[in-house]
Design a protein around this motif. Structure first.
Motif, mmCIF file in Angstrom:
data_model
loop_
_atom_site.group_PDB
_atom_site.id
_atom_site.type_symbol
_atom_site.label_atom_id
_atom_site.label_comp_id
_atom_site.label_asym_id
_atom_site.label_seq_id
_atom_site.Cartn_x
_atom_site.Cartn_y
_atom_site.Cartn_z
ATOM 1 N N ASP A 79 12.708 45.989 46.653
ATOM 2 C CA ASP A 79 12.696 47.444 46.986
ATOM 3 C C ASP A 79 12.119 47.523 48.652
ATOM 4 O O ASP A 79 12.446 48.417 49.347
ATOM 5 N N THR A 113 18.376 44.408 44.540
ATOM 6 C CA THR A 113 18.292 46.250 45.872
ATOM 7 C C THR A 113 19.139 46.782 46.301
ATOM 8 O O THR A 113 20.023 46.841 45.486
ATOM 9 N N THR A 114 18.720 47.413 46.354
ATOM 10 C CA THR A 114 19.400 48.527 47.025
ATOM 11 C C THR A 114 19.631 48.795 49.024
ATOM 12 O O THR A 114 20.769 49.446 49.213
ATOM 13 N N LYS A 218 30.573 59.648 42.188
ATOM 14 C CA LYS A 218 29.764 58.943 43.290
ATOM 15 C C LYS A 218 30.269 59.314 44.582
ATOM 16 O O LYS A 218 28.664 58.706 45.468
ATOM 17 N N GLU A 225 23.065 60.760 49.851
ATOM 18 C CA GLU A 225 22.712 59.996 50.648
ATOM 19 C C GLU A 225 22.464 59.766 52.182
ATOM 20 O O GLU A 225 21.288 59.625 52.500
ATOM 21 N N SER A 244 21.616 57.777 39.449
ATOM 22 C CA SER A 244 20.262 58.414 40.421
ATOM 23 C C SER A 244 19.652 59.522 41.682
ATOM 24 O O SER A 244 20.659 59.353 41.762
ATOM 25 N N ASP A 364 33.297 52.586 42.880
ATOM 26 C CA ASP A 364 32.403 52.094 43.749
ATOM 27 C C ASP A 364 32.844 52.340 45.737
ATOM 28 O O ASP A 364 32.559 52.384 46.278
ATOM 29 N N GLU A 386 29.631 54.236 50.521
ATOM 30 C CA GLU A 386 28.658 54.685 51.781
ATOM 31 C C GLU A 386 29.229 54.534 52.626
ATOM 32 O O GLU A 386 28.780 55.161 53.628
#
Length: 401
Positions: A79, A113-114, A218, A225, A244, A364, A386
């Protein structure tokens, strides 16, 4: 550049582990808070005390060695990390990452982890060239993991070739460049108001049946984000997703196309950028039965009526907004993309062929092409959603400025 950044340095078991001491020292001297995780094999090549002295933080090896009862170590580090760097990364560790294994402290932290992950491979030249290793690295790259390519030269095993760990100075420069890029984009949308739609709308036939599509949401969530990280005030209008929610993003949950239509129009005037990434149902049943339709021997006919065209309406009402549409196609992608961009009065359109491997719903990754009224802006390779989000928003910020 690295001052105040938390970097988790993962060291796996290869002779190149000795170079991690120099890398750890450089990162710490640059102001980073370095937390070292070693595999048991790595500890046979270099003493943990060396890394503890250089990092000024405890070195963790055993996943069950929980010194602080207030936290779970691998989750706490996962985190807190701004970056997780694995150097050296053996073929075994790369395989664990590719297949989601978590049987030690390092692999478990990587799975939890992100934060961005960077990998510096080191192994025998033939191991590095093995199809299994190459496929594992390709899998990780598709997930957005960055690689620091190994060097070519004399290896500890006696072979000469590719597989030598990149020099600590090289890895350090790549880490610095990572944070330089991250920081340069972190305020690109400062003060902008962004609305993103995500997911697939659902139209009910009766209490247990409905029509919908395969959209997971997604792409829209990644855009929301990323926009938030770039400083924007973000509203996410999501339909039927199970993801999430990004931190700092206002979420408006809807189910049907009509509900999404109203939610978007009610907020449209205040927005600077609107990104229609949701896959909406074009039609809905004329009649929605309040009770379950019972099976019979006869055929059943369901009449559908057209739903409101959200993107077209936004194009008609547009005053100052920068409007981005999406087009998921199966053929003639460029033709249909440019046609949609013109008909819906978009400023930019993101198109992809959903039949390509890794580019369909629920993945993804994606492979998209960006268009504006002048034609093709950029064709992006297969990247994580992303990474694609960042490219889309950087181009948007550039056009707005």
């Amino acid at each position: 550049m690295l001052k105040g950044k938390t970097i988790v340095l993962g060291i796996s078991g290869g002779i190149a582990a000795y170079k991690a001491a120099s890398l750890c020292s450089k990162l710490a001297q640059a102001g980073a808070s370095v937390h070292v995780i070693m595999t048991e094999s790595a500890a046979k090549f270099i003493q943990p005390l060396t890394l503890q002295t250089l990092s000024r933080n405890p070195v963790i090896i055993d996943i069950f060695d929980e010194e602080d009862a207030a936290v779970v170590s691998h989750i706490d580090l996962a985190d807190r990390a701004d970056l997780v760097l694995v150097a050296p990364a053996t073929a075994n560790m790369i395989a664990k990452m590719a297949h989601g294994l978590a049987d030690d402290m390092l692999s478990t932290t990587l799975l939890a982890t992100t934060a961005p992950i960077m990998v510096a491979p080191a192994m025998n030249v033939h191991m590095y060239a093995h199809p299994a290793v190459q496929q594992n690295m390709k899998t990780l790259q598709q997930r957005g993991i960055q690689f620091v390519s190994p060097g070519t030269g004399q290896l500890a095993c006696g072979y000469v070739g590719e597989g030598r760990l990149a020099e600590p100075e090289t890895i350090f420069d790549v880490v610095e460049q990572h944070f330089l890029t991250f920081n340069s984009s972190s305020q690109l949308l400062q003060g902008k108001r962004v609305l993103v739609t995500a997911g697939g709308t659902l139209e009910r036939i009766d209490p247990v049946r409905y029509i919908t599509n395969d959209s997971s949401g997604k792409m829209g969530f990644a855009l929301a984000e990323t926009a938030s990280r770039m400083g924007a005030d973000v509203v996410l209008v999501s339909a039927n997703t199970h993801l999430s929610l990004p931190e700092g993003v206002e979420n408006v949950s809807v189910e049907t196309t009509e509900e999404m239509y109203q939610a978007v129009l009610n907020r449209y005037e205040k927005m600077d950028i609107v990104i229609k990434a949701a896959a909406v149902s074009d039609y809905r049943p004329v009649q929605q039965y309040k009770q379950k339709i019972k099976k019979s021997d006869d055929s059943i006919t369901i009449t559908f009526q057209k739903n409101p065209d959200i993107l077209k309406k936004l194009g008609e009402l547009k005053t100052h907004q920068f409007l981005i549409g999406f087009a998921a196609e199966t053929n003639n992608v460029e033709h249909y993309a440019l046609e949609k961009l013109k008909n819906k009065n978009c400023d930019m359109l993101v198109a992809n062929d959903v039949t390509l491997p890794g580019a369909g719903f629920g993945t993804d990754t994606n492979k998209v092409s960006l268009y504006d009224k002048m034609g093709l802006i950029e064709e992006l390779p297969l990247l994580s959603k992303e990474q694609i989000s960042e490219q889309i928003l950087k181009i948007t910020a550039s056009k707005l400025s």
